[in-house]
Design a protein around this motif. Sequence first.
Motif, PDB file in Angstrom:
ATOM      1  N   ASN A   1      -5.426   2.560 -48.644  1.00  0.00           N
ATOM      2  CA  ASN A   1      -5.410   1.111 -48.903  1.00  0.00           C
ATOM      3  C   ASN A   1      -4.065   0.446 -48.647  1.00  0.00           C
ATOM      4  OD1 ASN A   1      -8.196   0.836 -49.808  1.00  0.00           O
ATOM      5  ND2 ASN A   1      -7.550   2.110 -51.525  1.00  0.00           N
ATOM      6  N   SER A   2      -3.306   0.964 -47.692  1.00  0.00           N
ATOM      7  CA  SER A   2      -2.069   0.329 -47.260  1.00  0.00           C
ATOM      8  C   SER A   2      -2.299  -0.365 -45.918  1.00  0.00           C
ATOM      9  CB  SER A   2      -0.943   1.361 -47.102  1.00  0.00           C
ATOM     10  OG  SER A   2      -0.581   1.901 -48.352  1.00  0.00           O
ATOM     11  N   LEU A   3      -1.652  -1.513 -45.745  1.00  0.00           N
ATOM     12  CA  LEU A   3      -1.779  -2.245 -44.493  1.00  0.00           C
ATOM     13  C   LEU A   3      -1.151  -1.462 -43.348  1.00  0.00           C
ATOM     14  CD1 LEU A   3      -2.632  -5.043 -43.232  1.00  0.00           C
ATOM     15  CD2 LEU A   3      -0.209  -5.674 -43.469  1.00  0.00           C
ATOM     16  N   VAL A   4      -1.862  -1.392 -42.235  1.00  0.00           N
ATOM     17  CA  VAL A   4      -1.351  -0.778 -41.007  1.00  0.00           C
ATOM     18  C   VAL A   4      -1.688  -1.696 -39.840  1.00  0.00           C
ATOM     19  CG1 VAL A   4      -1.512   1.617 -41.825  1.00  0.00           C
ATOM     20  CG2 VAL A   4      -3.476   0.565 -40.648  1.00  0.00           C
ATOM     21  N   GLN A   5      -0.988  -1.512 -38.738  1.00  0.00           N
ATOM     22  CA  GLN A   5      -1.314  -2.245 -37.512  1.00  0.00           C
ATOM     23  C   GLN A   5      -1.831  -1.271 -36.478  1.00  0.00           C
ATOM     24  OE1 GLN A   5       1.428  -5.272 -36.131  1.00  0.00           O
ATOM     25  NE2 GLN A   5       1.016  -4.789 -33.988  1.00  0.00           N
ATOM     26  N   VAL A   6      -3.041  -1.503 -36.011  1.00  0.00           N
ATOM     27  CA  VAL A   6      -3.629  -0.638 -34.987  1.00  0.00           C
ATOM     28  C   VAL A   6      -2.822  -0.789 -33.701  1.00  0.00           C
ATOM     29  CG1 VAL A   6      -5.711  -0.128 -33.655  1.00  0.00           C
ATOM     30  CG2 VAL A   6      -5.901  -0.844 -36.049  1.00  0.00           C
ATOM     31  N   TYR A   7      -2.492   0.330 -33.081  1.00  0.00           N
ATOM     32  CA  TYR A   7      -1.641   0.304 -31.888  1.00  0.00           C
ATOM     33  C   TYR A   7      -2.407  -0.309 -30.721  1.00  0.00           C
ATOM     34  CZ  TYR A   7       1.995   1.631 -28.589  1.00  0.00           C
ATOM     35  OH  TYR A   7       3.004   1.585 -27.654  1.00  0.00           O
ATOM     36  N   GLN A   8      -1.992  -1.515 -30.341  1.00  0.00           N
ATOM     37  CA  GLN A   8      -2.566  -2.214 -29.200  1.00  0.00           C
ATOM     38  C   GLN A   8      -1.404  -2.739 -28.357  1.00  0.00           C
ATOM     39  OE1 GLN A   8      -5.726  -1.894 -29.120  1.00  0.00           O
ATOM     40  NE2 GLN A   8      -6.806  -2.593 -30.934  1.00  0.00           N
ATOM     41  N   SER A   9      -1.391  -2.395 -27.082  1.00  0.00           N
ATOM     42  CA  SER A   9      -0.390  -2.950 -26.179  1.00  0.00           C
ATOM     43  C   SER A   9      -1.120  -3.472 -24.941  1.00  0.00           C
ATOM     44  CB  SER A   9       0.648  -1.894 -25.790  1.00  0.00           C
ATOM     45  OG  SER A   9       0.074  -0.904 -24.952  1.00  0.00           O
ATOM     46  N   GLN A  10      -0.390  -4.031 -24.004  1.00  0.00           N
ATOM     47  CA  GLN A  10      -1.037  -4.560 -22.808  1.00  0.00           C
ATOM     48  C   GLN A  10      -1.733  -3.458 -22.022  1.00  0.00           C
ATOM     49  OE1 GLN A  10       1.556  -6.903 -20.371  1.00  0.00           O
ATOM     50  NE2 GLN A  10      -0.038  -7.474 -18.926  1.00  0.00           N
ATOM     51  N   ARG A  11      -1.186  -2.255 -22.064  1.00  0.00           N
ATOM     52  CA  ARG A  11      -1.727  -1.135 -21.301  1.00  0.00           C
ATOM     53  C   ARG A  11      -2.746  -0.327 -22.096  1.00  0.00           C
ATOM     54  NH1 ARG A  11       1.966   4.075 -20.343  1.00  0.00           N
ATOM     55  NH2 ARG A  11       0.389   5.538 -19.586  1.00  0.00           N
ATOM     56  N   LEU A  12      -2.530  -0.168 -23.399  1.00  0.00           N
ATOM     57  CA  LEU A  12      -3.367   0.697 -24.225  1.00  0.00           C
ATOM     58  C   LEU A  12      -4.114  -0.136 -25.257  1.00  0.00           C
ATOM     59  CD1 LEU A  12      -0.865   3.634 -24.896  1.00  0.00           C
ATOM     60  CD2 LEU A  12      -2.583   3.460 -23.094  1.00  0.00           C
ATOM     61  N   ARG A  13      -5.458   0.005 -25.275  1.00  0.00           N
ATOM     62  CA  ARG A  13      -6.275  -0.746 -26.223  1.00  0.00           C
ATOM     63  C   ARG A  13      -7.205   0.215 -26.964  1.00  0.00           C
ATOM     64  NH1 ARG A  13      -4.083  -5.343 -27.088  1.00  0.00           N
ATOM     65  NH2 ARG A  13      -6.036  -6.370 -27.624  1.00  0.00           N
ATOM     66  N   GLN A  14      -7.401  -0.068 -28.243  1.00  0.00           N
ATOM     67  CA  GLN A  14      -8.365   0.667 -29.062  1.00  0.00           C
ATOM     68  C   GLN A  14      -9.416  -0.311 -29.562  1.00  0.00           C
ATOM     69  OE1 GLN A  14      -6.494   3.777 -31.872  1.00  0.00           O
ATOM     70  NE2 GLN A  14      -4.848   2.301 -31.529  1.00  0.00           N
ATOM     71  N   PHE A  15     -10.669   0.116 -29.526  1.00  0.00           N
ATOM     72  CA  PHE A  15     -11.750  -0.694 -30.064  1.00  0.00           C
ATOM     73  C   PHE A  15     -12.424   0.060 -31.200  1.00  0.00           C
ATOM     74  CE2 PHE A  15     -10.934  -2.918 -26.270  1.00  0.00           C
ATOM     75  CZ  PHE A  15     -11.441  -4.203 -26.417  1.00  0.00           C
ATOM     76  N   VAL A  16     -12.709  -0.665 -32.272  1.00  0.00           N
ATOM     77  CA  VAL A  16     -13.278  -0.076 -33.484  1.00  0.00           C
ATOM     78  C   VAL A  16     -14.662  -0.662 -33.703  1.00  0.00           C
ATOM     79  CG1 VAL A  16     -13.025   0.125 -35.985  1.00  0.00           C
ATOM     80  CG2 VAL A  16     -11.004   0.270 -34.508  1.00  0.00           C
TER      81      VAL A  16
END
Length: 200
Positions: A132-147
Amino acid sequence: MINAARESTYRGVKEEIIQVPLKSNSMKQVDDSRGVIDQINEQRARALPNGDLPPITNHEKIVTLTGEEDDEVMERFGSSFHDFNDTQPSDNDETRDEKGSKRGRRSAGSDVHVCAEQRIWKDVILAFSANNSLVQVYQSQRLRQFVLSSRCTERQSSVVPNVICVNETSTVNAVVVNFDTNDIQQTVINVETCRAKFDT
């Protein structure tokens, strides 16, 4: 350099956490945003008794990732990133392996769902980890993650009698910026999901 020095225990299973350190520019952004991070974590703590995920859309991101960490992230966590050619991911989309090679994803087939649901693929930016801690999903112009998340579109199943449909929290794997340790690591994050339960 990739560090693999920390261990974590999740659901009784001890595992080694592979870390990619944040570059100095990214670390400064985290330090400058510490007040916002603490505020969102406090909102989450207040929402926990209800099991709700508080809205965090007012804060699109904490760190503006420039891609400096991309090569190290891809080397270690490449299989987490989709090769989707600017189209919405599906169960048949390709992912990349640790060496960057494409590999196919198994088709889900024509499943019958007990509860009607709306399935949504999102390139999530901010999320909450399993602790339950805030995190930022790693998203850059080259690398994208979809949930993938889902919401029930009916309160009772139209397929199975005496079954109700409820929106709850489940977990999925993601590569994230951990604001507690100032590094990039793979962890589990909370997402909304539709579940079927017997109406007792």
